[in-house]
Design an enzyme around this catalytic site. Structure first.
Site, short mmCIF file in Angstrom:
data_model
loop_
_atom_site.label_atom_id
_atom_site.label_comp_id
_atom_site.label_asym_id
_atom_site.label_seq_id
_atom_site.Cartn_x
_atom_site.Cartn_y
_atom_site.Cartn_z
N ASN A 87 25.84 42.90 37.99
CA ASN A 87 26.81 42.18 37.17
C ASN A 87 27.47 41.13 38.07
OD1 ASN A 87 28.89 41.28 35.58
ND2 ASN A 87 29.98 43.24 35.48
N LYS A 104 29.50 38.91 37.27
CA LYS A 104 30.86 38.60 36.81
C LYS A 104 31.06 37.07 36.79
CE LYS A 104 32.44 43.13 38.21
NZ LYS A 104 33.57 43.97 38.62
N GLU A 132 32.02 53.71 34.76
CA GLU A 132 32.69 52.94 35.81
C GLU A 132 34.17 53.31 35.85
OE1 GLU A 132 30.41 49.03 36.74
OE2 GLU A 132 31.85 48.62 35.17
N GLY A 166 35.74 47.18 42.33
CA GLY A 166 36.23 46.12 43.20
C GLY A 166 37.27 46.56 44.21
N SER A 199 32.26 49.85 43.18
CA SER A 199 32.14 49.75 44.64
C SER A 199 30.83 50.31 45.18
CB SER A 199 33.34 50.41 45.33
OG SER A 199 34.53 49.71 45.01
#
Ligand code: 13P
Length: 252
Positions: free
Chosen positions: A9, A11, A164, A170, A210
């Protein structure tokens, strides 16, 4: 019996030129790895370009979001049929969409149904906040998210789920392999009650939060975890390749 799946992803990262560069860096390496489904999800603006670059390879394309209507006066939105021209997957209900763009369970449910209707595979994201985790409410929260997102969805065919935990996204603070395995096992168990055991046996459920080349093995080796939804580390071709390679070795 479940094919492992690694999804990147990207983002809101990469200019078109950078998306081209990253796709080119990954293409041949990823294409050489068998036994793993490989999906990259660039920003909308790069989808058509990346589509052309990876055409003919085993890499699949995903979008990061979509609207549920098929066309019309919805300025700024992208529809399922538009994506289906280029993509096989679409991430739905990412915690960043829920948090920053107010996506409710009801909206996510409409999006899941709309994606399935045009043959796009939703990667449905669920996950709990830190306070829910600390109060031992994880199972309750993620099951509620699933019930809302899947209301009226008759079967699990074509669906992928990504667990998630929000506190792991992150932050550099990933869940442990065992923690993620336990929650994903519970998700599978609860879905078996709503659908059937057979349906959940073939359902791919990913861990995200992460994940890096350094820790991915810890997740991939878990029996309930079928792969990863990778954010930051998917922007580094070497790391992403390493994660996919390790997956092929561990699950192969
Ligand atoms: P990070 O891997 O950057 O933590 O992001 C995870 C994620 O949100 C993937 O969808």
């Amino acid at each position: 019996m479940r094919v492992p799946l690694i999804t990147g992803n990207w983002k809101m990262n990469t200019m078109v030129s950078e998306a081209i560069e990253l796709s080119n860096e990954m293409r041949s390496g990823l294409d050489e790895i068998d036994g793993v489904d490989k999906v990259i999800c660039p920003p909308f603006i790069s989808l058509a370009t990346v589509y052309k670059l990876i055409k003919g390879s085993s890499i699949k394309l995903g979008a990061q979001n979509m609207y549920f209507e098929s066309k019309g006066a919805f300025t700024g939105e992208i529809s399922p049929i538009m994506l289906a021209e280029l993509c096989q997957f679409v991430i739905i209900g990412h915690s960043e969409r829920r948090q920053y763009f107010g996506e409710s369970g009801e909206i996510i449910n409409k999006k899941v149904k709309a994606a399935l209707k045009v043959g796009l595979k939703p990667i449905l994201c669920i996950g709990e906040k830190l306070e829910d985790n600390e109060a031992a409410r994880t199972e309750k929260v993620v099951i509620r998210q699933l019930e809302l997102a899947l209301a009226g969805v008759g079967n699990l065919t074509g669906l992928v789920i990504a667990y998630e935990p929000i506190w792991a996204i992150g932050t550099g603070r990933a869940a442990t392999g065992e923690e993620a395995n336990e929650i994903i096992g519970l998700i599978r168990c609860n879905l078996a009650k709503l659908y059937s055991k057979e349906a959940t046996r073939s359902l791919q459920i990913l861990y995200g939060g992460s994940v890096t080349a350094a820790n991915s093995g810890e997740f991939i080796k878990q029996p309930e975890i079928d792969g990863a939804l990778v954010g930051g580390a998917s922007l580094d071709a070497n790391q992403f390749l390493s994660i996919v390679r390790q997956t092929a070795e561990i699950k192969g």
